[in-house]
Design a protein around this motif. Structure first.
Motif, PDB file in Angstrom:
ATOM      1  N   ALA A  76       0.843  -1.199   0.000  1.00  0.00           N
ATOM      2  CA  ALA A  76       0.000   0.000   0.000  1.00  0.00           C
ATOM      3  C   ALA A  76       0.880   1.252   0.000  1.00  0.00           C
ATOM      4  O   ALA A  76       1.975   1.256   0.557  1.00  0.00           O
ATOM      5  N   GLY A  77       0.386   2.302  -0.613  1.00  0.00           N
ATOM      6  CA  GLY A  77       1.122   3.561  -0.624  1.00  0.00           C
ATOM      7  C   GLY A  77       0.720   4.425   0.543  1.00  0.00           C
ATOM      8  O   GLY A  77      -0.039   3.996   1.417  1.00  0.00           O
ATOM      9  N   PRO A  78       1.209   5.650   0.561  1.00  0.00           N
ATOM     10  CA  PRO A  78       0.795   6.580   1.617  1.00  0.00           C
ATOM     11  C   PRO A  78      -0.716   6.776   1.585  1.00  0.00           C
ATOM     12  O   PRO A  78      -1.361   6.552   0.572  1.00  0.00           O
ATOM     13  N   THR A  79      -1.244   7.205   2.683  1.00  0.00           N
ATOM     14  CA  THR A  79      -2.676   7.439   2.785  1.00  0.00           C
ATOM     15  C   THR A  79      -2.926   8.907   3.101  1.00  0.00           C
ATOM     16  O   THR A  79      -2.002   9.639   3.446  1.00  0.00           O
ATOM     17  N   GLY A  80      -4.161   9.327   2.997  1.00  0.00           N
ATOM     18  CA  GLY A  80      -4.548  10.676   3.368  1.00  0.00           C
ATOM     19  C   GLY A  80      -5.610  10.626   4.441  1.00  0.00           C
ATOM     20  O   GLY A  80      -6.507   9.782   4.394  1.00  0.00           O
ATOM     21  N   VAL A  81      -5.485  11.509   5.423  1.00  0.00           N
ATOM     22  CA  VAL A  81      -6.443  11.570   6.526  1.00  0.00           C
ATOM     23  C   VAL A  81      -6.863  13.028   6.706  1.00  0.00           C
ATOM     24  O   VAL A  81      -6.017  13.924   6.684  1.00  0.00           O
ATOM     25  N   TYR A  82      -8.155  13.250   6.877  1.00  0.00           N
ATOM     26  CA  TYR A  82      -8.690  14.595   7.127  1.00  0.00           C
ATOM     27  C   TYR A  82      -9.131  14.682   8.577  1.00  0.00           C
ATOM     28  O   TYR A  82      -9.809  13.782   9.080  1.00  0.00           O
ATOM     29  N   VAL A  83      -8.749  15.780   9.254  1.00  0.00           N
ATOM     30  CA  VAL A  83      -9.074  15.975  10.663  1.00  0.00           C
ATOM     31  C   VAL A  83      -9.717  17.352  10.835  1.00  0.00           C
ATOM     32  O   VAL A  83      -9.171  18.358  10.375  1.00  0.00           O
ATOM     33  N   VAL A  84     -10.855  17.406  11.503  1.00  0.00           N
ATOM     34  CA  VAL A  84     -11.525  18.672  11.787  1.00  0.00           C
ATOM     35  C   VAL A  84     -10.871  19.326  12.998  1.00  0.00           C
ATOM     36  O   VAL A  84     -10.667  18.676  14.028  1.00  0.00           O
ATOM     37  N   VAL A  85     -10.518  20.606  12.854  1.00  0.00           N
ATOM     38  CA  VAL A  85      -9.959  21.391  13.956  1.00  0.00           C
ATOM     39  C   VAL A  85     -10.707  22.719  14.038  1.00  0.00           C
ATOM     40  O   VAL A  85     -11.238  23.203  13.045  1.00  0.00           O
ATOM     41  N   ASP A  86     -10.729  23.312  15.236  1.00  0.00           N
ATOM     42  CA  ASP A  86     -11.445  24.571  15.430  1.00  0.00           C
ATOM     43  C   ASP A  86     -10.697  25.772  14.864  1.00  0.00           C
ATOM     44  O   ASP A  86     -11.290  26.634  14.233  1.00  0.00           O
ATOM     45  N   ASP A  87      -9.395  25.839  15.090  1.00  0.00           N
ATOM     46  CA  ASP A  87      -8.597  27.002  14.689  1.00  0.00           C
ATOM     47  C   ASP A  87      -7.484  26.548  13.757  1.00  0.00           C
ATOM     48  O   ASP A  87      -6.401  26.147  14.194  1.00  0.00           O
ATOM     49  N   VAL A  88      -7.755  26.586  12.461  1.00  0.00           N
ATOM     50  CA  VAL A  88      -6.814  26.110  11.452  1.00  0.00           C
ATOM     51  C   VAL A  88      -5.493  26.865  11.521  1.00  0.00           C
ATOM     52  O   VAL A  88      -4.422  26.264  11.432  1.00  0.00           O
ATOM     53  N   ASP A  89      -5.547  28.166  11.691  1.00  0.00           N
ATOM     54  CA  ASP A  89      -4.313  28.958  11.685  1.00  0.00           C
ATOM     55  C   ASP A  89      -3.415  28.632  12.880  1.00  0.00           C
ATOM     56  O   ASP A  89      -2.198  28.492  12.720  1.00  0.00           O
ATOM     57  N   ALA A  90      -3.996  28.487  14.051  1.00  0.00           N
ATOM     58  CA  ALA A  90      -3.206  28.128  15.236  1.00  0.00           C
ATOM     59  C   ALA A  90      -2.663  26.705  15.088  1.00  0.00           C
ATOM     60  O   ALA A  90      -1.498  26.442  15.433  1.00  0.00           O
ATOM     61  N   HIS A  91      -3.476  25.803  14.560  1.00  0.00           N
ATOM     62  CA  HIS A  91      -3.032  24.426  14.353  1.00  0.00           C
ATOM     63  C   HIS A  91      -1.879  24.391  13.356  1.00  0.00           C
ATOM     64  O   HIS A  91      -0.871  23.701  13.560  1.00  0.00           O
ATOM     65  N   HIS A  92      -2.007  25.139  12.283  1.00  0.00           N
ATOM     66  CA  HIS A  92      -0.956  25.233  11.266  1.00  0.00           C
ATOM     67  C   HIS A  92       0.331  25.778  11.879  1.00  0.00           C
ATOM     68  O   HIS A  92       1.415  25.243  11.635  1.00  0.00           O
ATOM     69  N   GLN A  93       0.221  26.809  12.694  1.00  0.00           N
ATOM     70  CA  GLN A  93       1.415  27.389  13.308  1.00  0.00           C
ATOM     71  C   GLN A  93       2.117  26.379  14.205  1.00  0.00           C
ATOM     72  O   GLN A  93       3.354  26.307  14.228  1.00  0.00           O
ATOM     73  N   ARG A  94       1.351  25.611  14.935  1.00  0.00           N
ATOM     74  CA  ARG A  94       1.938  24.560  15.778  1.00  0.00           C
ATOM     75  C   ARG A  94       2.723  23.571  14.916  1.00  0.00           C
ATOM     76  O   ARG A  94       3.835  23.180  15.256  1.00  0.00           O
ATOM     77  N   ALA A  95       2.128  23.153  13.793  1.00  0.00           N
ATOM     78  CA  ALA A  95       2.800  22.213  12.894  1.00  0.00           C
ATOM     79  C   ALA A  95       4.092  22.815  12.346  1.00  0.00           C
ATOM     80  O   ALA A  95       5.134  22.154  12.308  1.00  0.00           O
ATOM     81  N   VAL A  96       4.039  24.074  11.938  1.00  0.00           N
ATOM     82  CA  VAL A  96       5.230  24.767  11.435  1.00  0.00           C
ATOM     83  C   VAL A  96       6.305  24.841  12.521  1.00  0.00           C
ATOM     84  O   VAL A  96       7.483  24.554  12.276  1.00  0.00           O
ATOM     85  N   ASP A  97       5.899  25.201  13.728  1.00  0.00           N
ATOM     86  CA  ASP A  97       6.845  25.324  14.846  1.00  0.00           C
ATOM     87  C   ASP A  97       7.552  24.012  15.148  1.00  0.00           C
ATOM     88  O   ASP A  97       8.666  24.019  15.681  1.00  0.00           O
ATOM     89  N   HIS A  98       6.909  22.891  14.820  1.00  0.00           N
ATOM     90  CA  HIS A  98       7.513  21.581  15.073  1.00  0.00           C
ATOM     91  C   HIS A  98       8.124  20.966  13.814  1.00  0.00           C
ATOM     92  O   HIS A  98       8.441  19.777  13.779  1.00  0.00           O
ATOM     93  N   GLY A  99       8.285  21.773  12.772  1.00  0.00           N
ATOM     94  CA  GLY A  99       9.008  21.343  11.587  1.00  0.00           C
ATOM     95  C   GLY A  99       8.255  20.475  10.608  1.00  0.00           C
ATOM     96  O   GLY A  99       8.871  19.831   9.751  1.00  0.00           O
ATOM     97  N   ALA A 100       6.929  20.431  10.689  1.00  0.00           N
ATOM     98  CA  ALA A 100       6.157  19.621   9.743  1.00  0.00           C
ATOM     99  C   ALA A 100       6.286  20.195   8.334  1.00  0.00           C
ATOM    100  O   ALA A 100       6.361  21.409   8.144  1.00  0.00           O
TER     101      ALA A 100
END
Length: 137
Positions: free
Chosen positions: A76-100
């Motif tokens: 199997a290849g990579p998969t995709g998962v969708y997750v609902v979050v309340d604050d996309v911008d704050a969630h994105h910043q957290r991911a950026v801060d951790h090097g995603a």
């Protein structure tokens, strides 16, 4: 049908990783998942883990265990998962801060959602957004 009573979700994406411990660390630190359980074998390999986000969860484990699921997922290849979050911008910043690795910054969609997309340490695609599909039919 199981999971239709408004209690536990009835769908759990399940992924296998060459380095499940690194995946758990990234999903927890960068993407805000909470470890519900992690089970390891005698060699310290993750045989099963459950990580929670909101009222949903993902299950994961290590590749190479020889289990029936491991064998089925081998090609199997990579998969995709969708997750609902309340604050996309704050969630994105957290991911950026951790090097995603960010594949798409927070973007307003024509259908009213605000989403961003990232790749995890083993190539799976994670989308986080405000759109929450209706699950009652």
């Amino acid at each position: 049908m199981a999971g239709t009573d408004g209690g536990r979700p009835s769908i759990y994406p399940t992924l296998l990783y060459a380095d499940a411990k690194s995946a758990i660390r990234q999903l927890s630190e960068a993407f805000g998942f909470t470890e519900a359980s992690v089970y390891e074998d005698e060699e310290g390999k993750v045989v099963h883990a459950e990580l929670v986000q909101g009222n949903g969860a993902v299950m994961l484990g290590s590749k190479g265990t020889g289990s029936r699921f491991d064998e089925a997922m081998k090609s199997a290849g990579p998969t995709g998962v969708y997750v609902v979050v309340d604050d996309v911008d704050a969630h994105h910043q957290r991911a950026v801060d951790h090097g995603a690795e960010i594949l798409m910054p927070p973007t307003d969609q024509d259908y009213g959602s605000r989403d961003y997309m990232a790749r995890d340490v083993e190539g799976n695609i994670w989308s986080f957004g405000t759109y929450a599909p209706e699950t009652r039919v």
